[in-house]
Design a protein around this motif. Structure first.
Motif, PDB file in Angstrom:
ATOM      1  N   LEU A  77      12.519 -16.317 -25.831  1.00 22.63           N
ATOM      2  CA  LEU A  77      11.357 -15.641 -25.228  1.00 22.63           C
ATOM      3  C   LEU A  77      10.950 -14.732 -24.198  1.00 22.63           C
ATOM      4  CD1 LEU A  77      10.616 -19.421 -23.820  1.00 22.63           C
ATOM      5  CD2 LEU A  77       9.308 -18.422 -25.467  1.00 22.63           C
ATOM      6  N   GLY A  78      11.998 -13.811 -24.545  1.00 21.77           N
ATOM      7  CA  GLY A  78      11.913 -13.023 -23.549  1.00 21.77           C
ATOM      8  C   GLY A  78      13.162 -12.715 -22.109  1.00 21.77           C
ATOM      9  N   TYR A  79      13.459 -13.733 -21.943  1.00 20.30           N
ATOM     10  CA  TYR A  79      14.294 -13.999 -20.404  1.00 20.30           C
ATOM     11  C   TYR A  79      15.804 -13.425 -21.578  1.00 20.30           C
ATOM     12  CZ  TYR A  79      11.096 -17.527 -19.164  1.00 20.30           C
ATOM     13  OH  TYR A  79      10.274 -17.566 -18.396  1.00 20.30           O
ATOM     14  N   GLN A  80      16.630 -13.012 -19.370  1.00 19.39           N
ATOM     15  CA  GLN A  80      17.761 -12.480 -20.068  1.00 19.39           C
ATOM     16  C   GLN A  80      18.351 -13.260 -19.653  1.00 19.39           C
ATOM     17  OE1 GLN A  80      18.504  -8.780 -21.320  1.00 19.39           O
ATOM     18  NE2 GLN A  80      16.252  -9.271 -21.629  1.00 19.39           N
ATOM     19  N   ARG A  81      19.537 -13.150 -19.298  1.00 16.32           N
ATOM     20  CA  ARG A  81      20.790 -14.032 -19.302  1.00 16.32           C
ATOM     21  C   ARG A  81      20.876 -14.906 -18.196  1.00 16.32           C
ATOM     22  NH1 ARG A  81      26.003 -15.610 -17.506  1.00 16.32           N
ATOM     23  NH2 ARG A  81      26.996 -16.102 -19.349  1.00 16.32           N
ATOM     24  N   GLU A  82      20.659 -13.980 -16.943  1.00 15.67           N
ATOM     25  CA  GLU A  82      20.944 -13.759 -15.023  1.00 15.67           C
ATOM     26  C   GLU A  82      19.676 -15.023 -15.141  1.00 15.67           C
ATOM     27  OE1 GLU A  82      20.840 -10.997 -15.988  1.00 15.67           O
ATOM     28  OE2 GLU A  82      22.926 -10.393 -17.050  1.00 15.67           O
ATOM     29  N   GLU A  83      18.521 -14.705 -16.126  1.00 13.56           N
ATOM     30  CA  GLU A  83      17.059 -15.444 -15.468  1.00 13.56           C
ATOM     31  C   GLU A  83      17.537 -16.664 -16.307  1.00 13.56           C
ATOM     32  OE1 GLU A  83      13.105 -12.816 -16.038  1.00 13.56           O
ATOM     33  OE2 GLU A  83      14.446 -13.102 -18.219  1.00 13.56           O
ATOM     34  N   MET A  84      18.264 -16.648 -17.632  1.00  9.65           N
ATOM     35  CA  MET A  84      18.583 -18.479 -17.843  1.00  9.65           C
ATOM     36  C   MET A  84      19.382 -19.308 -16.720  1.00  9.65           C
ATOM     37  SD  MET A  84      18.890 -17.111 -22.436  1.00  9.65           S
ATOM     38  CE  MET A  84      18.589 -16.065 -22.440  1.00  9.65           C
TER      39      MET A  84
ATOM     40  N   SER B 116      19.675 -23.608 -12.729  1.00 11.44           N
ATOM     41  CA  SER B 116      20.745 -23.581 -11.287  1.00 11.44           C
ATOM     42  C   SER B 116      19.100 -24.420 -10.521  1.00 11.44           C
ATOM     43  CB  SER B 116      20.503 -22.404 -11.079  1.00 11.44           C
ATOM     44  OG  SER B 116      21.552 -21.840 -11.550  1.00 11.44           O
ATOM     45  N   ASP B 117      18.297 -23.898 -10.874  1.00  6.47           N
ATOM     46  CA  ASP B 117      16.763 -24.507 -10.366  1.00  6.47           C
ATOM     47  C   ASP B 117      15.879 -25.734 -10.899  1.00  6.47           C
ATOM     48  OD1 ASP B 117      17.043 -22.738  -8.664  1.00  6.47           O
ATOM     49  OD2 ASP B 117      14.912 -21.342 -10.373  1.00  6.47           O
ATOM     50  N   TYR B 118      16.511 -26.376 -12.000  1.00  4.90           N
ATOM     51  CA  TYR B 118      16.119 -26.905 -12.681  1.00  4.90           C
ATOM     52  C   TYR B 118      17.013 -28.399 -11.731  1.00  4.90           C
ATOM     53  CZ  TYR B 118      15.198 -31.031 -16.083  1.00  4.90           C
ATOM     54  OH  TYR B 118      15.447 -31.971 -16.607  1.00  4.90           O
ATOM     55  N   LYS B 119      15.575 -29.843 -11.938  1.00  2.00           N
ATOM     56  CA  LYS B 119      15.541 -30.528 -11.170  1.00  2.00           C
ATOM     57  C   LYS B 119      15.171 -31.908 -12.129  1.00  2.00           C
ATOM     58  CE  LYS B 119      14.474 -29.078  -6.405  1.00  2.00           C
ATOM     59  NZ  LYS B 119      15.000 -27.861  -6.715  1.00  2.00           N
ATOM     60  N   GLU B 120      16.729 -32.907 -12.185  1.00  2.00           N
ATOM     61  CA  GLU B 120      16.040 -34.169 -13.163  1.00  2.00           C
ATOM     62  C   GLU B 120      14.487 -34.901 -13.017  1.00  2.00           C
ATOM     63  OE1 GLU B 120      19.557 -36.648 -13.583  1.00  2.00           O
ATOM     64  OE2 GLU B 120      20.784 -34.981 -13.217  1.00  2.00           O
TER      65      GLU B 120
END
Length: 122
Positions: free
Chosen positions: A103-110, A115-119
């Motif tokens: 999708l074009g994301y870099q490792r840091e963005e992944m 980190s930002d994901y909320k269940e």
């Protein structure tokens, strides 16, 4: 725990993965006796021969062992269970990484996405 089998991949493969997942997650405890093949197959709504094939593969891998006349049991080898769990995690990380890279994301963005994901529900 429900058996959520999909039509996109072979049933045997999904059974094998689900059984492994149940072992490494602790759903099936080390030394625990498994249900007989026919009962597991009925629970999963699959052909007993397909379930037998998956259980035979788990035996080959050492995660399950059979005791003649009494049934199959989960291994008590904690190292094998942990190694299998680590393998599962590595597979999922690789899949996530490859999908995000496509999708074009870099490792840091992944990493930031994780980190930002909320269940759900939190």
């Amino acid at each position: 725990m429900d058996w959520e089998l999909k039509s996109d991949r072979p049933i045997y493969t999904q059974l094998l993965e689900e059984l492994k997942r149940r072992i490494v997650s602790g759903y099936y405890r080390p030394g625990e006796k498994l249900l007989p093949v026919r009962e597991l197959a009925q629970e999963a709504k699959v052909n007993p021969n397909t379930m037998q094939k998956a259980l035979s593969e788990l035996e080959r891998q050492g995660l399950v062992f059979a005791v003649r006349t009494t049934g199959r049991y989960i291994t008590e080898d904690a190292t094998l269970i942990e190694d299998t769990k680590t393998g599962f995690a590595a597979f999922h990380v690789k899949t996530y990484y490859n999908e995000m890279k496509a999708l074009g994301y870099q490792r840091e963005e992944m990493v930031q996405f994780i980190s930002d994901y909320k269940e759900e529900g939190r």
